[in-house]
Design a protein around this motif. Structure first.
Motif, PDB file in Angstrom:
ATOM      1  N   ASP A  10       0.823  -1.209   0.000  1.00  0.00           N
ATOM      2  CA  ASP A  10       0.000   0.000   0.000  1.00  0.00           C
ATOM      3  C   ASP A  10       0.855   1.256   0.000  1.00  0.00           C
ATOM      4  O   ASP A  10       0.520   2.254  -0.642  1.00  0.00           O
ATOM      5  CB  ASP A  10      -0.996   0.004   1.160  1.00  0.00           C
ATOM      6  CG  ASP A  10      -0.349  -0.183   2.525  1.00  0.00           C
ATOM      7  OD1 ASP A  10       0.890  -0.293   2.604  1.00  0.00           O
ATOM      8  OD2 ASP A  10      -1.102  -0.227   3.522  1.00  0.00           O
ATOM      9  N   LEU A  11       1.982   1.217   0.687  1.00  0.00           N
ATOM     10  CA  LEU A  11       2.899   2.358   0.672  1.00  0.00           C
ATOM     11  C   LEU A  11       3.528   2.525  -0.702  1.00  0.00           C
ATOM     12  O   LEU A  11       3.640   3.653  -1.209  1.00  0.00           O
ATOM     13  CB  LEU A  11       3.989   2.182   1.730  1.00  0.00           C
ATOM     14  CG  LEU A  11       5.096   3.237   1.735  1.00  0.00           C
ATOM     15  CD1 LEU A  11       4.534   4.622   2.025  1.00  0.00           C
ATOM     16  CD2 LEU A  11       6.184   2.882   2.746  1.00  0.00           C
ATOM     17  N   ARG A  12       3.912   1.427  -1.326  1.00  0.00           N
ATOM     18  CA  ARG A  12       4.512   1.495  -2.652  1.00  0.00           C
ATOM     19  C   ARG A  12       3.534   2.107  -3.656  1.00  0.00           C
ATOM     20  O   ARG A  12       3.923   2.912  -4.504  1.00  0.00           O
ATOM     21  CB  ARG A  12       4.945   0.100  -3.094  1.00  0.00           C
ATOM     22  CG  ARG A  12       6.087  -0.483  -2.259  1.00  0.00           C
ATOM     23  CD  ARG A  12       6.276  -1.962  -2.536  1.00  0.00           C
ATOM     24  NE  ARG A  12       6.562  -2.213  -3.927  1.00  0.00           N
ATOM     25  CZ  ARG A  12       7.780  -2.136  -4.475  1.00  0.00           C
ATOM     26  NH1 ARG A  12       8.816  -1.793  -3.721  1.00  0.00           N
ATOM     27  NH2 ARG A  12       7.966  -2.397  -5.741  1.00  0.00           N
ATOM     28  N   LEU A  13       2.262   1.739  -3.525  1.00  0.00           N
ATOM     29  CA  LEU A  13       1.260   2.304  -4.420  1.00  0.00           C
ATOM     30  C   LEU A  13       1.072   3.789  -4.162  1.00  0.00           C
ATOM     31  O   LEU A  13       0.996   4.594  -5.099  1.00  0.00           O
ATOM     32  CB  LEU A  13      -0.072   1.573  -4.246  1.00  0.00           C
ATOM     33  CG  LEU A  13      -1.238   2.102  -5.083  1.00  0.00           C
ATOM     34  CD1 LEU A  13      -0.910   2.082  -6.565  1.00  0.00           C
ATOM     35  CD2 LEU A  13      -2.504   1.288  -4.808  1.00  0.00           C
ATOM     36  N   ALA A  14       1.013   4.183  -2.895  1.00  0.00           N
ATOM     37  CA  ALA A  14       0.826   5.599  -2.558  1.00  0.00           C
ATOM     38  C   ALA A  14       1.971   6.445  -3.101  1.00  0.00           C
ATOM     39  O   ALA A  14       1.759   7.536  -3.646  1.00  0.00           O
ATOM     40  CB  ALA A  14       0.714   5.763  -1.045  1.00  0.00           C
ATOM     41  N   VAL A  15       3.190   5.959  -2.946  1.00  0.00           N
ATOM     42  CA  VAL A  15       4.370   6.711  -3.384  1.00  0.00           C
ATOM     43  C   VAL A  15       4.412   6.842  -4.908  1.00  0.00           C
ATOM     44  O   VAL A  15       4.817   7.875  -5.449  1.00  0.00           O
ATOM     45  CB  VAL A  15       5.657   6.051  -2.852  1.00  0.00           C
ATOM     46  CG1 VAL A  15       6.899   6.669  -3.490  1.00  0.00           C
ATOM     47  CG2 VAL A  15       5.732   6.184  -1.339  1.00  0.00           C
ATOM     48  N   SER A  16       3.993   5.797  -5.604  1.00  0.00           N
ATOM     49  CA  SER A  16       4.050   5.822  -7.073  1.00  0.00           C
ATOM     50  C   SER A  16       2.815   6.460  -7.697  1.00  0.00           C
ATOM     51  O   SER A  16       2.769   6.679  -8.916  1.00  0.00           O
ATOM     52  CB  SER A  16       4.204   4.396  -7.613  1.00  0.00           C
ATOM     53  OG  SER A  16       3.085   3.598  -7.265  1.00  0.00           O
ATOM     54  N   ASN A  17       1.821   6.779  -6.880  1.00  0.00           N
ATOM     55  CA  ASN A  17       0.562   7.292  -7.389  1.00  0.00           C
ATOM     56  C   ASN A  17       0.720   8.719  -7.929  1.00  0.00           C
ATOM     57  O   ASN A  17       1.228   9.600  -7.237  1.00  0.00           O
ATOM     58  CB  ASN A  17      -0.475   7.281  -6.265  1.00  0.00           C
ATOM     59  CG  ASN A  17      -1.895   7.350  -6.775  1.00  0.00           C
ATOM     60  OD1 ASN A  17      -2.171   6.970  -7.906  1.00  0.00           O
ATOM     61  ND2 ASN A  17      -2.804   7.823  -5.941  1.00  0.00           N
ATOM     62  N   THR A  18       0.284   8.946  -9.148  1.00  0.00           N
ATOM     63  CA  THR A  18       0.324  10.273  -9.766  1.00  0.00           C
ATOM     64  C   THR A  18      -1.019  10.538 -10.432  1.00  0.00           C
ATOM     65  O   THR A  18      -1.503   9.718 -11.206  1.00  0.00           O
ATOM     66  CB  THR A  18       1.439  10.379 -10.820  1.00  0.00           C
ATOM     67  OG1 THR A  18       2.689  10.001 -10.233  1.00  0.00           O
ATOM     68  CG2 THR A  18       1.544  11.802 -11.353  1.00  0.00           C
ATOM     69  N   PHE A  19      -1.613  11.685 -10.118  1.00  0.00           N
ATOM     70  CA  PHE A  19      -2.920  12.027 -10.655  1.00  0.00           C
ATOM     71  C   PHE A  19      -2.793  12.897 -11.899  1.00  0.00           C
ATOM     72  O   PHE A  19      -1.820  13.629 -12.068  1.00  0.00           O
ATOM     73  CB  PHE A  19      -3.744  12.800  -9.615  1.00  0.00           C
ATOM     74  CG  PHE A  19      -3.983  12.048  -8.334  1.00  0.00           C
ATOM     75  CD1 PHE A  19      -4.873  10.995  -8.291  1.00  0.00           C
ATOM     76  CD2 PHE A  19      -3.309  12.406  -7.177  1.00  0.00           C
ATOM     77  CE1 PHE A  19      -5.103  10.305  -7.114  1.00  0.00           C
ATOM     78  CE2 PHE A  19      -3.532  11.732  -5.988  1.00  0.00           C
ATOM     79  CZ  PHE A  19      -4.428  10.673  -5.961  1.00  0.00           C
ATOM     80  N   SER A  20      -3.819  12.827 -12.739  1.00  0.00           N
ATOM     81  CA  SER A  20      -3.910  13.763 -13.853  1.00  0.00           C
ATOM     82  C   SER A  20      -4.447  15.096 -13.349  1.00  0.00           C
ATOM     83  O   SER A  20      -4.951  15.199 -12.222  1.00  0.00           O
ATOM     84  CB  SER A  20      -4.848  13.217 -14.933  1.00  0.00           C
ATOM     85  OG  SER A  20      -6.187  13.191 -14.450  1.00  0.00           O
TER      86      SER A  20
END
Length: 245
Positions: A10-20
């Motif tokens: 879940d942390l890995r996803l949060a860190v890699s998450n980028t919004f348009s």
């Protein structure tokens, strides 16, 4: 934040998450959901959900993205303590953390119960990276973001000397292990904890109430949030002591 293979998913996803750009606009327009900037243990989605009493099945990491706050520095009370931030005279000073969208009034007040006291809730501008297309990224400033900053003298505080607090020691600690186990239902107290979660069935996109970023505690929150958190912490500490005996 430098990612490592052993970090929680879940942390890995949060860190890699980028919004348009459109996604950011939509998140900022969610009623009663002013964004929060965090830079300590609340950067970990599992820990964040524990303290705001959110069901573990809610994917809060999908509403998080890396962010940078300028004009502040990171400090600690002691070598192993959680970090605090304080305003710096150097405009180039920076703190790296996570920006969280979609938290409702009660959840933001839960963070206030945890962080308030020696720190003030302040309104700041943070910078995030947003995606323009498949291969292009741009920086965007998000204003009126709530975060907690040290309000007393910096005398006695230890400057970390880095823009980001290292989470490695915390992730490998028994304290984090107990929180993760309780959230994932492998700790005996998890059933009790899940019963007390006030926002487990709510969608992050269906919020109401105030969108205040500063000004302290918002209206409509539970007056016994601190006692619930305190009793939860006491149960964890008791379990840790039993394991050590």
């Amino acid at each position: 934040m430098e990612m490592k293979l052993w970090y929680p998913n879940d942390l890995r996803l949060a860190v890699s998450n980028t919004f348009s750009e459109r996604e950011v606009d939509d998140l900022l327009q969610m009623p009663g959901c002013a964004p929060r900037f965090v830079y300590g243990v609340l950067m970990l989605p599992t820990v964040l959900k524990y303290y705001i009493e959110m069901d573990q099945n809610v994917e809060i990491e999908r509403y998080m993205t890396q962010a940078t706050l300028f004009g502040y520095k990171l400090y600690q009370f002691a070598e192993e303590s959680s970090p605090v931030i304080a305003r710096s005279s150097d405009p180039e000073a920076a703190v790296e953390g996570m920006l969280i969208f979609g938290l409702d009034e009660v959840q933001r007040n839960s963070i206030y119960d945890l962080e308030g006291g020696l720190m003030d809730l302040v309104s700041v501008d943070v910078e995030i990276c947003q995606k323009e297309s498949r291969h292009l990224r741009s920086m965007r400033t998000i204003d009126a973001v709530g975060t907690f900053a040290w309000k007393g003298s910096k005398e006695g505080l230890i400057e970390i000397g880095s823009t980001a607090w290292s989470i490695d020691n915390y992730l490998s600690s028994q304290f984090y292990d107990h929180i993760a186990r309780s959230q994932n239902g492998t700790w005996p107290e998890a059933q009790y904890q899940s019963q007390s979660q006030s926002s487990s069935g709510e969608s992050l996109r269906a919020r109401g109430g105030s969108s205040t970023a500063t000004g302290g505690r918002e209206s409509g929150s539970s007056n016994n949030s601190r006692s619930r958190f305190q009793s939860s912490l006491e149960r964890i500490l008791e379990e840790m002591q039993l394991n050590e005996e």
